[in-house]
Motif scaffolding. Structure first.
Motif, PDB file in Angstrom:
ATOM      1  N   HIS A 274      -3.851  -3.634   4.531  1.00 55.78           N
ATOM      2  CA  HIS A 274      -5.085  -2.862   4.512  1.00 55.78           C
ATOM      3  C   HIS A 274      -4.652  -1.791   3.638  1.00 55.78           C
ATOM      4  N   ALA A 275      -5.458  -1.377   2.625  1.00 53.30           N
ATOM      5  CA  ALA A 275      -5.101  -0.084   1.791  1.00 53.30           C
ATOM      6  C   ALA A 275      -5.936   0.935   2.023  1.00 53.30           C
ATOM      7  N   GLY A 276      -7.092   0.684   2.616  1.00 53.47           N
ATOM      8  CA  GLY A 276      -8.033   1.729   2.594  1.00 53.47           C
ATOM      9  C   GLY A 276      -8.508   2.200   1.138  1.00 53.47           C
ATOM     10  N   HIS A 277      -8.030   3.748   0.899  1.00 47.50           N
ATOM     11  CA  HIS A 277      -8.501   4.141  -0.311  1.00 47.50           C
ATOM     12  C   HIS A 277      -6.805   4.599  -0.982  1.00 47.50           C
ATOM     13  N   ARG A 278      -5.875   3.958  -0.469  1.00 49.59           N
ATOM     14  CA  ARG A 278      -4.449   4.165  -1.268  1.00 49.59           C
ATOM     15  C   ARG A 278      -4.371   3.042  -2.118  1.00 49.59           C
ATOM     16  N   CYS A 279      -3.368   3.839  -3.265  1.00 44.07           N
ATOM     17  CA  CYS A 279      -2.824   2.753  -4.300  1.00 44.07           C
ATOM     18  C   CYS A 279      -2.047   1.581  -3.823  1.00 44.07           C
ATOM     19  N   VAL A 280      -1.987   0.706  -4.496  1.00 40.82           N
ATOM     20  CA  VAL A 280      -1.276  -0.765  -4.174  1.00 40.82           C
ATOM     21  C   VAL A 280      -0.351  -0.718  -5.274  1.00 40.82           C
ATOM     22  N   TRP A 281       0.835  -1.245  -5.046  1.00 36.42           N
ATOM     23  CA  TRP A 281       1.728  -1.901  -6.195  1.00 36.42           C
ATOM     24  C   TRP A 281       1.736  -3.509  -5.768  1.00 36.42           C
ATOM     25  N   ILE A 282       1.564  -4.192  -6.973  1.00 36.29           N
ATOM     26  CA  ILE A 282       1.759  -5.584  -6.585  1.00 36.29           C
ATOM     27  C   ILE A 282       2.534  -6.396  -7.581  1.00 36.29           C
ATOM     28  N   LYS A 283       3.396  -7.072  -7.170  1.00 37.89           N
ATOM     29  CA  LYS A 283       4.348  -7.920  -8.063  1.00 37.89           C
ATOM     30  C   LYS A 283       4.062  -9.665  -7.562  1.00 37.89           C
ATOM     31  N   GLY A 284       4.548 -10.111  -8.868  1.00 38.71           N
ATOM     32  CA  GLY A 284       4.584 -11.572  -8.757  1.00 38.71           C
ATOM     33  C   GLY A 284       5.489 -12.077  -9.603  1.00 38.71           C
ATOM     34  N   SER A 285       5.817 -13.561  -9.412  1.00 35.68           N
ATOM     35  CA  SER A 285       7.005 -14.334 -10.322  1.00 35.68           C
ATOM     36  C   SER A 285       6.889 -15.638 -10.008  1.00 35.68           C
ATOM     37  N   VAL A 286       7.191 -16.373 -11.408  1.00 42.38           N
ATOM     38  CA  VAL A 286       7.337 -17.699 -11.191  1.00 42.38           C
ATOM     39  C   VAL A 286       8.453 -17.922 -11.927  1.00 42.38           C
TER      40      VAL A 286
ATOM     41  N   SER B  53      11.617 -17.427 -14.054  1.00 40.30           N
ATOM     42  CA  SER B  53      12.242 -16.321 -14.934  1.00 40.30           C
ATOM     43  C   SER B  53      11.008 -15.313 -15.205  1.00 40.30           C
ATOM     44  N   GLY B  54       9.704 -15.751 -15.022  1.00 40.16           N
ATOM     45  CA  GLY B  54       8.801 -14.716 -15.456  1.00 40.16           C
ATOM     46  C   GLY B  54       8.077 -13.742 -14.310  1.00 40.16           C
ATOM     47  N   SER B  55       7.900 -12.727 -14.731  1.00 42.57           N
ATOM     48  CA  SER B  55       7.346 -11.737 -13.774  1.00 42.57           C
ATOM     49  C   SER B  55       6.439 -10.817 -14.057  1.00 42.57           C
ATOM     50  N   VAL B  56       5.629 -10.387 -12.968  1.00 44.10           N
ATOM     51  CA  VAL B  56       4.781  -8.955 -13.392  1.00 44.10           C
ATOM     52  C   VAL B  56       5.025  -7.819 -12.307  1.00 44.10           C
ATOM     53  N   SER B  57       4.848  -6.756 -12.773  1.00 42.73           N
ATOM     54  CA  SER B  57       4.771  -5.660 -11.733  1.00 42.73           C
ATOM     55  C   SER B  57       3.881  -4.569 -12.178  1.00 42.73           C
ATOM     56  N   SER B  58       3.032  -4.201 -11.305  1.00 41.32           N
ATOM     57  CA  SER B  58       1.582  -3.541 -11.809  1.00 41.32           C
ATOM     58  C   SER B  58       1.587  -2.032 -11.759  1.00 41.32           C
ATOM     59  N   GLY B  59       2.708  -1.676 -11.100  1.00 37.99           N
ATOM     60  CA  GLY B  59       2.683  -0.044 -10.969  1.00 37.99           C
ATOM     61  C   GLY B  59       1.525   0.212  -9.919  1.00 37.99           C
ATOM     62  N   TRP B  60       1.427   1.640  -9.478  1.00 38.50           N
ATOM     63  CA  TRP B  60       0.483   1.936  -8.737  1.00 38.50           C
ATOM     64  C   TRP B  60      -0.996   1.647  -8.978  1.00 38.50           C
ATOM     65  N   ILE B  61      -1.905   0.890  -8.800  1.00 42.48           N
ATOM     66  CA  ILE B  61      -3.341   0.542  -9.193  1.00 42.48           C
ATOM     67  C   ILE B  61      -4.078   0.726  -8.042  1.00 42.48           C
ATOM     68  N   LEU B  62      -5.582   0.450  -8.368  1.00 38.17           N
ATOM     69  CA  LEU B  62      -6.677   0.452  -7.744  1.00 38.17           C
ATOM     70  C   LEU B  62      -6.757   1.640  -6.581  1.00 38.17           C
ATOM     71  N   CYS B  63      -6.267   2.713  -7.207  1.00 39.27           N
ATOM     72  CA  CYS B  63      -6.442   3.995  -6.405  1.00 39.27           C
ATOM     73  C   CYS B  63      -7.858   4.358  -5.890  1.00 39.27           C
TER      74      CYS B  63
ATOM     75  N   ALA C 281       0.857  -1.370  -0.140  1.00 40.20           N
ATOM     76  CA  ALA C 281      -0.055  -0.047   0.224  1.00 40.20           C
ATOM     77  C   ALA C 281       0.991   1.271   0.004  1.00 40.20           C
ATOM     78  N   ARG C 282       0.588   2.314  -0.765  1.00 36.48           N
ATOM     79  CA  ARG C 282       1.195   3.590  -0.909  1.00 36.48           C
ATOM     80  C   ARG C 282       1.365   4.039   0.498  1.00 36.48           C
ATOM     81  N   GLY C 283       2.830   4.202   0.978  1.00 41.04           N
ATOM     82  CA  GLY C 283       3.260   4.865   2.223  1.00 41.04           C
ATOM     83  C   GLY C 283       3.769   3.748   3.018  1.00 41.04           C
ATOM     84  N   SER C 284       3.610   2.483   2.657  1.00 39.70           N
ATOM     85  CA  SER C 284       3.895   1.224   3.734  1.00 39.70           C
ATOM     86  C   SER C 284       4.879   0.481   3.221  1.00 39.70           C
ATOM     87  N   ARG C 285       5.352  -0.597   3.806  1.00 41.28           N
ATOM     88  CA  ARG C 285       6.084  -1.485   3.440  1.00 41.28           C
ATOM     89  C   ARG C 285       5.606  -2.862   2.715  1.00 41.28           C
TER      90      ARG C 285
END
Length: 120
Positions: A96-108, A110-120, A74-78
């Motif tokens: 707990h994000a409340g109304h803050r944006c979140v950044w999501i990362k996943g990998s399996v 060698s493949g991975s995804v990074s969302s950037g700030w979403i769900l704002c 969540a933006r502003g958190s670890r």
């Protein structure tokens, strides 16, 4: 008569078993699925319930244990992270994000995804 009851019972059991396998991925997180983030070797499912965001990483091909990770910040958190060698999934992890944006990362592997700030 007994054969008819047996057939109806068997078909009822198959009908119950099918949705359970389709919902297996959603049983890790509560709430509604808001996004799926696909990548070359798997995908991350994102769920939201109230102010909470829950994420799980799944491989495209399950079976052998492989390196997987998932994180949500969540933006502003670890970030909250789950990583290691898994056969089926990494996570779930929840913030707990409340109304803050979140950044999501996943990998399996060698493949991975990074969302950037979403769900704002």
């Amino acid at each position: 008569m007994a054969l008819g009851v047996a057939v109806l019972t068997a078909s009822g059991l198959f009908a119950l078993a099918s949705p359970g396998s389709a919902q297996a991925a959603t049983s890790y997180c509560s709430g509604r699925k808001v996004r799926t983030l696909p990548f070359s070797t798997g995908y991350v499912q994102v769920f939201k319930s109230g102010g909470y965001v829950c994420v799980v990483t799944f491989p495209k091909h399950q079976g052998a244990r492989k390196s997987m990770s998932v994180s949500v910040q969540a933006r502003g958190s670890r970030p909250v992270v789950d990583s290691g060698l898994f056969a089926h999934h990494a996570g779930p992890v929840t913030v707990h994000a409340g109304h803050r944006c979140v950044w999501i990362k996943g990998s399996v592997g060698s493949g991975s995804v990074s969302s950037g700030w979403i769900l704002c």
